[in-house]
Design a protein around this motif. Structure first.
Motif, PDB file in Angstrom:
ATOM      1  N   TRP A  11     -17.392   1.200  -2.066  1.00 30.93           N
ATOM      2  CA  TRP A  11     -17.813   2.527  -1.593  1.00 30.93           C
ATOM      3  C   TRP A  11     -18.122   3.401  -2.796  1.00 30.93           C
ATOM      4  CZ3 TRP A  11     -19.859   4.075   2.604  1.00 30.93           C
ATOM      5  CH2 TRP A  11     -19.875   5.422   2.985  1.00 30.93           C
ATOM      6  N   GLN A  46     -20.715  11.816   5.204  1.00 31.49           N
ATOM      7  CA  GLN A  46     -21.176  10.443   5.003  1.00 31.49           C
ATOM      8  C   GLN A  46     -22.697  10.369   5.051  1.00 31.49           C
ATOM      9  OE1 GLN A  46     -18.783   6.714   6.085  1.00 31.49           O
ATOM     10  NE2 GLN A  46     -19.905   7.203   7.938  1.00 31.49           N
ATOM     11  N   GLY A 127     -16.048   0.370   4.223  1.00 29.49           N
ATOM     12  CA  GLY A 127     -16.883   0.586   3.054  1.00 29.49           C
ATOM     13  C   GLY A 127     -18.366   0.508   3.375  1.00 29.49           C
ATOM     14  N   PHE A 128     -19.137   0.064   2.384  1.00 24.45           N
ATOM     15  CA  PHE A 128     -20.585  -0.018   2.553  1.00 24.45           C
ATOM     16  C   PHE A 128     -20.950  -0.855   3.776  1.00 24.45           C
ATOM     17  CE2 PHE A 128     -20.412   0.075  -2.285  1.00 24.45           C
ATOM     18  CZ  PHE A 128     -20.841   1.384  -2.411  1.00 24.45           C
TER      19      PHE A 128
END
Length: 262
Positions: A11, A46, A127-128
């Motif tokens: 991240w 985000q 995360g990603f």
């Protein structure tokens, strides 16, 4: 989804004095859209690419005067054990392990060479959701002057196998997990301003590197290095108008032979 291997970059986020300006800049440069900022978590916002979570921006906390910088998170399955290894190997823990609702638990630290980074033990936020593509995280390099300290620290904290670039004109290391490269370590040269703090250089994917740096300049950012061709893609190191340094890379436009690592 299976837990990421220990030490995998998972991240990235950055704190800005003007988060709306940051959203405008990265929205135009990288095509990001943004969720509603969370008041519960200080306006943490985000960013998404094609609807997938790729990073976050957050307003700088009142009273803070640190320069904006991208912060990279490394995955762990046991954040308490990782925090102990950070301290045992000369790193500085800037906070104790902190739960973030049900999203996960984080630690922010500084390595002995001066590089800030974070560690993330995932809960509901893994995360990603997109990597190695347009508008997403593609790569990262710990960029520091005191490479001896960094070279000891990171493989002691995370289970990295390390290889160096055979071409000794560039002081560069690759960190591997299970035979796959996950990040690099680059020695800052005389090209870097003396006052520039060591940092993690985060690369984001773009469609066209030259068009991207033109956009950076038009929006008030700065180009520091490049554009440069490489076997990994055409890239440039830039900063946004608030001073956060990062790189852009067009991974489909490659040139030259792959360097050898030993």
């Amino acid at each position: 989804m299976a837990a990421l291997p220990e030490g995998t970059p998972c991240w990235a986020d950055a704190m800005f004095p003007d988060v709306e300006a940051a959203k405008s800049f990265y929205g135009e440069l990288l095509g990001w859209t943004f969720d509603e900022g969370s008041t519960e978590f200080g306006g943490y916002t985000q960013a998404r690419s094609d609807g997938k979570a790729v990073a976050a921006v957050v307003p700088r906390m009142p009273g803070m005067d640190t320069a904006p910088a991208w912060n990279l998170y490394f995955a762990t399955s046991d954040i308490s054990a990782t925090a102990r290894r950070i301290a045992d190997n000369g790193g500085a823990l800037l906070m104790d392990p902190m739960p973030v609702a049900d999203f996960g638990t984080m630690v922010t630290a500084e390595d002995p060479s001066g590089v800030y980074f974070s560690v993330w033990q995932a809960g509901s936020h893994e995360g990603f959701e997109k990597i190695g593509e347009l508008g997403a995280y593609c790569w990262a390099e710990v960029t520091t002057r005191d490479v001896e300290k960094a070279d000891h620290f990171f493989p002691a904290v995370f289970p990295y196998t390390v290889k160096r670039m055979k071409d000794e004109s560039v002081d560069y290391r690759l960190w591997y997990i299970d035979e796959a490269p996950v990040a690099g370590r680059f020695k800052m040269t005389a090209d870097f301003p003396h006052e520039m703090h060591p940092f993690v250089n985060v690369y984001f994917g773009v469609e066209d590197c030259d068009a991207a740096i033109a956009t950076v300049g038009r929006l008030g950012g700065e180009v520091h290095h490049g554009p440069k061709d490489s076997p990994f893609g055409r890239w440039a190191s830039v900063s946004d108008p608030q001073g956060a340094v990062f790189s852009v890379i067009d991974i489909k436009t490659t040139a030259g032979d792959m360097p050898e690592f030993v």
